[in-house]
Design a protein around this motif. Structure first.
Motif, PDB file in Angstrom:
ATOM      1  N   LEU A  22       0.746  -1.077  -0.180  1.00  0.00           N
ATOM      2  CA  LEU A  22      -0.013   0.182  -0.180  1.00  0.00           C
ATOM      3  C   LEU A  22       0.753   1.145   0.091  1.00  0.00           C
ATOM      4  O   LEU A  22       0.475   2.291  -0.807  1.00  0.00           O
ATOM      5  CB  LEU A  22      -0.931   0.016   1.276  1.00  0.00           C
ATOM      6  CG  LEU A  22      -2.249  -0.939   1.018  1.00  0.00           C
ATOM      7  CD1 LEU A  22      -2.871  -0.547   2.270  1.00  0.00           C
ATOM      8  CD2 LEU A  22      -2.968  -0.452  -0.170  1.00  0.00           C
ATOM      9  N   LEU A  23       1.824   1.442   0.767  1.00  0.00           N
ATOM     10  CA  LEU A  23       2.572   2.332   0.939  1.00  0.00           C
ATOM     11  C   LEU A  23       3.677   2.474  -0.256  1.00  0.00           C
ATOM     12  O   LEU A  23       3.657   3.606  -0.746  1.00  0.00           O
ATOM     13  CB  LEU A  23       3.724   2.412   2.146  1.00  0.00           C
ATOM     14  CG  LEU A  23       2.920   2.224   3.443  1.00  0.00           C
ATOM     15  CD1 LEU A  23       3.974   2.113   4.719  1.00  0.00           C
ATOM     16  CD2 LEU A  23       2.120   3.902   3.880  1.00  0.00           C
ATOM     17  N   ALA A  35      -4.192   4.348   2.881  1.00  0.00           N
ATOM     18  CA  ALA A  35      -2.619   4.665   2.742  1.00  0.00           C
ATOM     19  C   ALA A  35      -2.245   5.891   3.282  1.00  0.00           C
ATOM     20  O   ALA A  35      -1.535   6.218   3.902  1.00  0.00           O
ATOM     21  CB  ALA A  35      -2.216   4.470   1.461  1.00  0.00           C
ATOM     22  N   THR A  36      -3.090   7.050   3.130  1.00  0.00           N
ATOM     23  CA  THR A  36      -2.911   8.096   3.651  1.00  0.00           C
ATOM     24  C   THR A  36      -2.969   8.305   4.895  1.00  0.00           C
ATOM     25  O   THR A  36      -2.220   8.873   5.822  1.00  0.00           O
ATOM     26  CB  THR A  36      -3.946   9.166   3.148  1.00  0.00           C
ATOM     27  OG1 THR A  36      -4.082   9.395   1.800  1.00  0.00           O
ATOM     28  CG2 THR A  36      -3.854  10.627   3.700  1.00  0.00           C
ATOM     29  N   TYR A  75       1.444   4.106  -2.877  1.00  0.00           N
ATOM     30  CA  TYR A  75       0.862   5.429  -2.560  1.00  0.00           C
ATOM     31  C   TYR A  75       1.507   6.598  -3.372  1.00  0.00           C
ATOM     32  O   TYR A  75       0.949   7.673  -3.638  1.00  0.00           O
ATOM     33  CB  TYR A  75       1.100   5.693  -0.871  1.00  0.00           C
ATOM     34  CG  TYR A  75       0.730   7.051  -0.344  1.00  0.00           C
ATOM     35  CD1 TYR A  75      -0.756   7.168  -0.426  1.00  0.00           C
ATOM     36  CD2 TYR A  75       1.506   7.851   0.300  1.00  0.00           C
ATOM     37  CE1 TYR A  75      -1.302   8.302   0.266  1.00  0.00           C
ATOM     38  CE2 TYR A  75       0.857   9.025   0.663  1.00  0.00           C
ATOM     39  CZ  TYR A  75      -0.412   9.253   0.633  1.00  0.00           C
ATOM     40  OH  TYR A  75      -1.175  10.643   1.106  1.00  0.00           O
ATOM     41  N   THR A  76       2.602   6.529  -3.618  1.00  0.00           N
ATOM     42  CA  THR A  76       3.222   7.254  -4.481  1.00  0.00           C
ATOM     43  C   THR A  76       3.203   7.296  -5.967  1.00  0.00           C
ATOM     44  O   THR A  76       3.371   8.144  -6.785  1.00  0.00           O
ATOM     45  CB  THR A  76       5.070   7.127  -4.377  1.00  0.00           C
ATOM     46  OG1 THR A  76       5.342   5.652  -4.899  1.00  0.00           O
ATOM     47  CG2 THR A  76       5.586   7.178  -3.108  1.00  0.00           C
ATOM     48  N   PHE A 133      -6.178   4.494  -1.259  1.00  0.00           N
ATOM     49  CA  PHE A 133      -5.661   5.418  -1.196  1.00  0.00           C
ATOM     50  C   PHE A 133      -6.142   6.153   0.173  1.00  0.00           C
ATOM     51  O   PHE A 133      -5.281   6.829   0.710  1.00  0.00           O
ATOM     52  CB  PHE A 133      -5.836   6.422  -2.306  1.00  0.00           C
ATOM     53  CG  PHE A 133      -5.324   7.812  -2.228  1.00  0.00           C
ATOM     54  CD1 PHE A 133      -3.909   7.971  -2.767  1.00  0.00           C
ATOM     55  CD2 PHE A 133      -5.983   9.280  -1.675  1.00  0.00           C
ATOM     56  CE1 PHE A 133      -3.252   9.395  -2.554  1.00  0.00           C
ATOM     57  CE2 PHE A 133      -5.222  10.382  -1.680  1.00  0.00           C
ATOM     58  CZ  PHE A 133      -3.839  10.285  -2.069  1.00  0.00           C
ATOM     59  N   LEU A 138      -3.514   2.004  -6.485  1.00  0.00           N
ATOM     60  CA  LEU A 138      -4.823   2.218  -5.219  1.00  0.00           C
ATOM     61  C   LEU A 138      -5.914   2.364  -5.665  1.00  0.00           C
ATOM     62  O   LEU A 138      -6.248   3.374  -6.425  1.00  0.00           O
ATOM     63  CB  LEU A 138      -4.159   3.134  -4.106  1.00  0.00           C
ATOM     64  CG  LEU A 138      -2.796   2.817  -3.710  1.00  0.00           C
ATOM     65  CD1 LEU A 138      -2.760   4.197  -2.442  1.00  0.00           C
ATOM     66  CD2 LEU A 138      -2.790   1.375  -2.845  1.00  0.00           C
TER      67      LEU A 138
END
Length: 272
Positions: free
Chosen positions: A30-31, A84-85, A34-35, A81, A76
């Motif tokens: 997930l992380l 992950a945020t 995230y980008t 998203f 995501l």
């Protein structure tokens, strides 16, 4: 009070978060995404794991609608998203608190509104300054140096301190400080008025705006265009001038400004 439906939603959300955080692979996937979207080769390169392990994790996340595959890339979903945020915020909040655990653990935090405690990640780059037995005034001197380089100051001042006020008045008299906003309790304002010099230099000064608040706040917060600083009270109610948190990043300054704005809004609501 939380109603049964809300409790059920929170329990379900907790289960989802726990499901992610109990797996290093699911969390890292997930992380990593995230980008931005990643293909399998990019995920393998970043995570240093074999394809089979990564594909298993991707399948798990896809099953609960946190990721989706678009052509050859994984990305995501909206739910993914948002999750992950919040994970990033959780990590950054943890980093902020652990920069100096004693600062937060040993002080009263009840006058920092809950919404700002949740945004502690904004202080991740802040610096903690402590006085020492060989330099008892270290924190205070750092503060005076900071305000001496500022042209505008907004201060929540929860104590009547002649030392602080004398330095501030000197800056006003020398035209280094062009605007000062003080948020103080009624007792502190009365103490200022009883001092002829302070009354003349602060209460009657057109460059100074004094806002009186009913509550005796337990935080000394200063904000300028260059920095924000925070000192707190011990849990027993005594003011602690030996430790100061200083933040110069945009996020830290925004955090400090928003707390001052919050209490200004509370004052306006009380006066209506």
């Amino acid at each position: 009070m939380t109603n049964p439906q809300t409790k059920e939603e929170l329990n379900n959300e907790f289960k989802n978060i726990k499901y992610i955080l109990t797996s290093t692979m699911r969390s890292k996937l997930l992380l990593t995404m995230y980008t931005g979207p990643k293909n399998l080769e990019e995920l393998r390169e970043e995570l240093k794991k074999p394809s089979a392990t990564i594909l298993h994790g991707l399948k798990e996340l896809e099953t609960i609608n946190l990721i989706k595959k678009v052509q050859k890339q994984y990305q995501l979903t909206s739910n993914g998203f948002l999750l992950a945020t919040n994970m990033v915020k959780l990590i950054e909040n943890w980093v902020s608190i652990n920069n100096d655990v004693s600062f937060w653990n040993n002080h009263a935090l009840e006058d920092i509104p809950e919404e700002f405690l949740k945004n502690m990640h904004l202080l991740k780059d802040a610096t903690y300054i402590k006085s020492t037995t060989s330099d008892l005034s270290n924190a205070f001197n750092k503060y005076i140096k900071l305000i001496s380089d500022s042209q505008e100051l907004r201060i929540i001042m929860p104590i009547y301190s002649e030392n602080h006020l004398k330095h501030i008045i000197e800056l006003l008299n020398n035209n280094k400080l062009r605007y000062l906003e003080l948020i103080v309790s009624k007792d502190i304002l009365n103490s200022i008025k009883l001092n002829d010099s302070f009354r003349k230099s602060l209460v009657k000064n057109k460059k100074v705006k004094i806002i009186c608040i009913k509550k005796n706040l337990k935080l000394f917060l200063t904000h300028s265009k260059e920095f924000m600083s925070l000192t707190l009270f011990f849990k027993d109610g005594h003011y602690d001038d030996s430790q100061i948190l200083i933040g110069k990043s945009e996020n830290a300054r925004k955090w400090g400004a928003n707390i001052i704005n919050y209490y200004e809004r509370v004052i306006n609501e009380e006066s209506i």
